[in-house]
Design a protein around this motif. Structure first.
Motif, PDB file in Angstrom:
ATOM      1  N   ASP A  28       0.850  -1.195   0.000  1.00 52.23           N
ATOM      2  CA  ASP A  28       0.000   0.000   0.000  1.00 52.23           C
ATOM      3  C   ASP A  28       0.888   1.248   0.000  1.00 52.23           C
ATOM      4  O   ASP A  28       2.000   1.223   0.549  1.00 52.23           O
ATOM      5  CB  ASP A  28      -0.864   0.042   1.270  1.00 52.23           C
ATOM      6  N   ASP A  58      -0.192   4.328   1.258  1.00 50.48           N
ATOM      7  CA  ASP A  58      -0.524   5.256   2.358  1.00 50.48           C
ATOM      8  C   ASP A  58       0.148   4.798   3.646  1.00 50.48           C
ATOM      9  O   ASP A  58      -0.498   4.556   4.660  1.00 50.48           O
ATOM     10  CB  ASP A  58      -2.053   5.349   2.532  1.00 50.48           C
ATOM     11  N   LYS A 118      -5.386   8.928   7.519  1.00 51.44           N
ATOM     12  CA  LYS A 118      -5.972   9.650   6.396  1.00 51.44           C
ATOM     13  C   LYS A 118      -7.467   9.870   6.632  1.00 51.44           C
ATOM     14  O   LYS A 118      -8.106   9.106   7.343  1.00 51.44           O
ATOM     15  CB  LYS A 118      -5.729   8.906   5.079  1.00 51.44           C
TER      16      LYS A 118
HETATM   17 MN    MN Z   1      -3.854   1.466   2.967  1.00 55.02          MN
END
Ligand code: MN
Ligand code: UDP
Length: 297
Positions: free
Chosen positions: A155, A157, A289
């Motif tokens: 991923d 992020d 996030k």
């Molecule tokens: Mn993620």
């Protein structure tokens, strides 16, 4: 053998008498019932690991998707990867994005390369996440079989905070999901509807694995992405989407093809959770996030 190497006193030893301290972890599971190691701090010696893998002159590929607003995560991901991710090894980053202009230029170390692969954007975030299987598979077959020995699909992020080194290398590698490593299988969020290809009955399942990390030898990751992509297509034909999209299919795959190495949640942590005592180092962790803002739908 001790779980507390710091507490071994120094005692004057006579001639021809030697002492070795071997650290063991007694507070966590370090081997699965099928004898795959689970990698925790204190279970490996990096200098021995590097002496095994460095002479093999390996190339390790890393796929990262940054579509839509997720391009904002590339910089932090790459800058911290350069500090902690397989440092000293030849690494090829493959950034899949719909906005190649937004890929920042980050200074890379020696023997580290970056390719940008332009892809289109799907409307739904579920589709963006799930389609990674298909796109990774196609890219493996088009070029990665020739370019890398191992592939790690991560991923974007996320940030690296500590060493994430060659101890992760193995034939087929899964990461234990940080949210479920202390839970019994009945509560794992597997797909529970028999109509889905990702179905796992309540009395089955070893671990709940995270969809944010898939790794292994390129041929093994190819087989994994092929099987998961085919299962996703069958589900689509039957108008069913698994509970956690490709993560559900990945969990079904690992049930049937046991990983040869498991990464403990040190290797894939979730910053919304406080650090428990068994985690000595958070090595790679999510960036907080705003889901509603960043996912655009
Ligand atoms: Mn993620
Ligand atoms: N992703 C992306 N754009 C999106 C949604 C997802 O690039 O609009 C990619 C990105 O690599 C992200 C991964 O798919 O890290 C998984 O999605 P996300 O991180 O949102 O899922 P979570 O980890 O929160 O379950």
């Amino acid at each position: 053998f001790t779980d507390k190497p710091d507490e071994v006193p120094s005692v004057a030893l006579g001639m021809q008498r030697n002492l070795s301290v071997i650290t063991v972890r007694l507070d966590v599971m370090t081997v699965t019932p099928w004898l795959a190691p689970v990698i925790w701090d204190g279970t490996f010696d990096s200098s021995i690991i590097d002496s095994l893998y460095q002479p093999q002159n390996l190339t390790i590929g890393t796929t990262v998707f940054a579509i839509g607003k997720y391009t904002r995560f590339i910089k932090g991901f790459l800058e911290t990867a350069e500090k902690h991710f397989l440092v000293g090894y030849k690494v090829n980053y493959y950034i899949f994005t719909d906005k190649p202009d937004e890929v920042p230029s980050v200074a890379l170390g020696m023997q580290r390369n970056l390719s940008v692969i332009t892809v289109s954007k799907f409307f739904r975030w579920q589709e963006i996440s799930m389609r990674r299987m298909e796109r990774i598979l196609n890219t493996i077959e088009e070029r990665l079989l020739k370019e890398v020995d191992y592939l790690y699909c991560l991923d974007v992020d996320m940030l690296f905070h500590n060493h994430w080194g060659a101890e992760v290398l193995s034939t087929l590698v899964a990461a234990v999901h940080p949210g479920y490593y202390k839970n019994p299988r009945e509560v794992f969020p597997y797909e529970r509807r028999p109509a889905s290809q990702a179905y796992v009955p309540l009395d089955q399942g070893d671990f709940y694995y995270a969809g944010a990390m898939i790794g292994g030898l390129i041929e093994n990751v190819r087989a994994l992405t092929r099987t998961c992509h085919q299962a996703i297509l069958i589900d689509k034909q039957n108008d069913i989407e698994a509970a956690w999209q490709e993560e559900s299919h990945l969990n079904k795959y690992f049930l049937q093809h046991k990983p040869t190495k498991l990464l403990s949640p040190e290797y894939l942590w979730d910053d919304t959770k406080p650090k428990p005592p068994e985690i000595h180092f958070i090595r790679f962790s999510t960036v907080l996030k705003n889901y509603a803002e960043v996912r655009e739908n």
